[in-house]
Design a protein around this motif. Structure first.
Motif, PDB file in Angstrom:
ATOM      1  N   PRO A  79       0.840  -1.198   0.000  1.00  0.00           N
ATOM      2  CA  PRO A  79       0.000   0.000   0.000  1.00  0.00           C
ATOM      3  C   PRO A  79       0.879   1.254   0.000  1.00  0.00           C
ATOM      4  N   ARG A  80       0.283   2.417  -0.060  1.00  0.00           N
ATOM      5  CA  ARG A  80       1.047   3.656   0.116  1.00  0.00           C
ATOM      6  C   ARG A  80       1.670   3.634   1.514  1.00  0.00           C
ATOM      7  N   ALA A  81       2.952   3.954   1.611  1.00  0.00           N
ATOM      8  CA  ALA A  81       3.627   3.916   2.920  1.00  0.00           C
ATOM      9  C   ALA A  81       4.704   4.997   2.915  1.00  0.00           C
ATOM     10  N   ASP A  82       4.270   6.243   3.074  1.00  0.00           N
ATOM     11  CA  ASP A  82       5.198   7.377   2.961  1.00  0.00           C
ATOM     12  C   ASP A  82       6.368   7.235   3.932  1.00  0.00           C
ATOM     13  N   GLY A  83       7.564   7.381   3.394  1.00  0.00           N
ATOM     14  CA  GLY A  83       8.767   7.378   4.239  1.00  0.00           C
ATOM     15  C   GLY A  83       9.391   6.002   4.411  1.00  0.00           C
ATOM     16  N   LEU A  84       8.675   4.953   4.018  1.00  0.00           N
ATOM     17  CA  LEU A  84       9.248   3.601   4.152  1.00  0.00           C
ATOM     18  C   LEU A  84      10.418   3.434   3.170  1.00  0.00           C
ATOM     19  N   ILE A  85      11.467   2.749   3.621  1.00  0.00           N
ATOM     20  CA  ILE A  85      12.571   2.389   2.721  1.00  0.00           C
ATOM     21  C   ILE A  85      12.405   0.911   2.392  1.00  0.00           C
ATOM     22  N   PHE A  86      12.486   0.593   1.127  1.00  0.00           N
ATOM     23  CA  PHE A  86      12.389  -0.804   0.674  1.00  0.00           C
ATOM     24  C   PHE A  86      13.779  -1.209   0.210  1.00  0.00           C
ATOM     25  N   ALA A  87      14.451  -2.056   0.994  1.00  0.00           N
ATOM     26  CA  ALA A  87      15.799  -2.513   0.621  1.00  0.00           C
ATOM     27  C   ALA A  87      15.680  -3.910   0.028  1.00  0.00           C
ATOM     28  N   ASN A  88      15.999  -4.035  -1.246  1.00  0.00           N
ATOM     29  CA  ASN A  88      15.828  -5.320  -1.942  1.00  0.00           C
ATOM     30  C   ASN A  88      17.131  -6.108  -1.964  1.00  0.00           C
ATOM     31  N   PHE A  89      17.173  -7.154  -1.151  1.00  0.00           N
ATOM     32  CA  PHE A  89      18.371  -8.001  -1.065  1.00  0.00           C
ATOM     33  C   PHE A  89      18.344  -9.154  -2.080  1.00  0.00           C
ATOM     34  N   SER A  90      17.244  -9.310  -2.795  1.00  0.00           N
ATOM     35  CA  SER A  90      17.110 -10.425  -3.736  1.00  0.00           C
ATOM     36  C   SER A  90      18.006 -10.201  -4.959  1.00  0.00           C
ATOM     37  N   THR A  91      18.336 -11.298  -5.646  1.00  0.00           N
ATOM     38  CA  THR A  91      19.112 -11.175  -6.887  1.00  0.00           C
ATOM     39  C   THR A  91      18.123 -11.117  -8.050  1.00  0.00           C
ATOM     40  N   VAL A  92      18.076  -9.977  -8.710  1.00  0.00           N
ATOM     41  CA  VAL A  92      17.098  -9.753  -9.781  1.00  0.00           C
ATOM     42  C   VAL A  92      17.797  -9.092 -10.973  1.00  0.00           C
ATOM     43  N   THR A  93      17.067  -8.942 -12.075  1.00  0.00           N
ATOM     44  CA  THR A  93      17.662  -8.243 -13.220  1.00  0.00           C
ATOM     45  C   THR A  93      17.651  -6.730 -12.944  1.00  0.00           C
ATOM     46  N   PRO A  94      18.599  -6.003 -13.531  1.00  0.00           N
ATOM     47  CA  PRO A  94      18.594  -4.545 -13.386  1.00  0.00           C
ATOM     48  C   PRO A  94      17.258  -3.935 -13.839  1.00  0.00           C
ATOM     49  N   ARG A  95      16.688  -4.524 -14.885  1.00  0.00           N
ATOM     50  CA  ARG A  95      15.419  -3.981 -15.408  1.00  0.00           C
ATOM     51  C   ARG A  95      14.289  -4.131 -14.387  1.00  0.00           C
ATOM     52  N   ALA A  96      14.173  -5.308 -13.770  1.00  0.00           N
ATOM     53  CA  ALA A  96      13.109  -5.532 -12.780  1.00  0.00           C
ATOM     54  C   ALA A  96      13.335  -4.645 -11.556  1.00  0.00           C
ATOM     55  N   SER A  97      14.587  -4.448 -11.196  1.00  0.00           N
ATOM     56  CA  SER A  97      14.902  -3.613 -10.035  1.00  0.00           C
ATOM     57  C   SER A  97      14.433  -2.174 -10.298  1.00  0.00           C
TER      58      SER A  97
END
Ligand code: NAP
Length: 286
Positions: A79-97
């Protein structure tokens, strides 16, 4: 710090353990809630099957998700979550990131990519190497969570995609190396040489450290630390990322096919070093 760990697989569970151990307030989310509840009970932390609930009180979400689809599925489900940081540790393609960053930006969430070198055991000890790309201010806001999991943090760029590219470049070397090691060992054995004959040579060369780290893991069919299906995925993503920049990577793409065959032959959930068992079995059948 209040963190939501998204994904209760091998890496997410290890991260939740570490986050709890350093004193963070942790809530664990997983697509299948049973898995989150089981791990949360063992760690004495909260669990949720609702993304909205999981991030409602969190300052940082730490994502450990299988692949591009999983990342985009979770990003779209937030949902909308103002101020939240989403740190993605998964291994993904640059495009998907980059696509995830865009989706989340529209919800007031700042996305950074933080793929890590190091498996679940290393993560539990807080000794991963984190590669970071994204806005500096969001990196600074999430820094203590990243530090808790890592002994080294390398800020790569403000441009999302570059840390993922660096991670794929590293994983190609590692995963292709393990396949080559398995092939060389199978060849040596087919000529009546023992594994020790081959390892004995390797430890006298520049391959010493790699041989000491991976040789026994091939032979003993280790419990899964890094699933073979995810190794196949990483090589496939490496090939996709390379083709987007018109870089020829035939060795990686052929190794990707090999791991995919092994995954289809029933080894998907096994450790990626089971590629040796697959090669031996194929050799015997031919
Ligand atoms: N294991 C390692 O050594 C290692 C090291 C560095 C980086 N990585 C990377 O870290 C990530 C996680 O790896 P892992 O070893 O923890 O894998 P894992 O044990 O297979 O866990 C995968 C997680 O992704 C979730 N998932 C899969 N598809 C999904 C979808 N469509 N929507 C939402 N969630 C989904 C799974 O949920 P369910 O339980 O519901 O299936 C599970 O929580 C991967 O990108 C991997 O390449 C792994």
């Amino acid at each position: 710090m209040r963190v939501a760990v998204l994904g209760a697989g091998l890496m997410g569970s290890a991260a939740a353990y570490r986050a709890k151990a350093v004193g963070f307030d942790v809530i664990l989310w997983n697509r299948s809630i049973e898995k989150a509840e089981k791990v949360a009970k063992e760690l004495n932390i909260a669990a949720s099957g609702s993304l909205a609930e999981a991030v409602s009180k969190a300052e940082v979400a730490l994502a450990f998700l299988a692949d591009d689809d999983a990342l985009l599925h979770v990003a779209s489900g937030l949902p909308r979550a103002d101020g939240l940081i989403f740190a993605n540790f998964s291994t993904v393609t640059p495009r998907a990131s980059a696509a995830a960053a865009k989706v989340l930006e529209g919800r007031g969430i700042c996305y950074i990519e933080t793929p890590v070198v190091g498996g679940p055991r290393v993560l539990r000890e807080g000794k991963a190497i984190a590669l970071v790309a994204g806005p500096q201010r969001c990196f600074r806001a999430a820094r203590s969570a990243i530090d808790a999991l890592s002994s080294e943090v390398i800020f790569v760029s403000e441009e999302v995609g570059k840390a993922s590219a660096l991670k794929l470049a590293y994983n190609n070397l590692l995963i292709s190396y393990v396949a080559s090691l398995a092939e060389s060992l199978a060849l040596a054995e087919s000529y009546g040489l023992s594994p020790q004959d081959f390892k004995g040579l390797l430890v006298k060369t520049a391959f010493k450290e790699l041989a000491e780290r991976y040789f026994d893991r091939l032979l003993e069919e280790a419990p899964p630390g890094f699933k073979l299906s995810l190794a196949a995925k990483d090589l496939e993503y490496f090939c996709i990322a390379a083709s987007e920049k018109h870089v020829a990577v035939p060795v990686a793409c052929s190794a990707a096919q090999l791991y995919k065959l092994a995954a289809r032959a029933g080894l998907a959930e096994k450790d990626y070093t089971s590629i040796y068992k697959f090669l031996k079995d194929v050799g015997v059948r031919r």
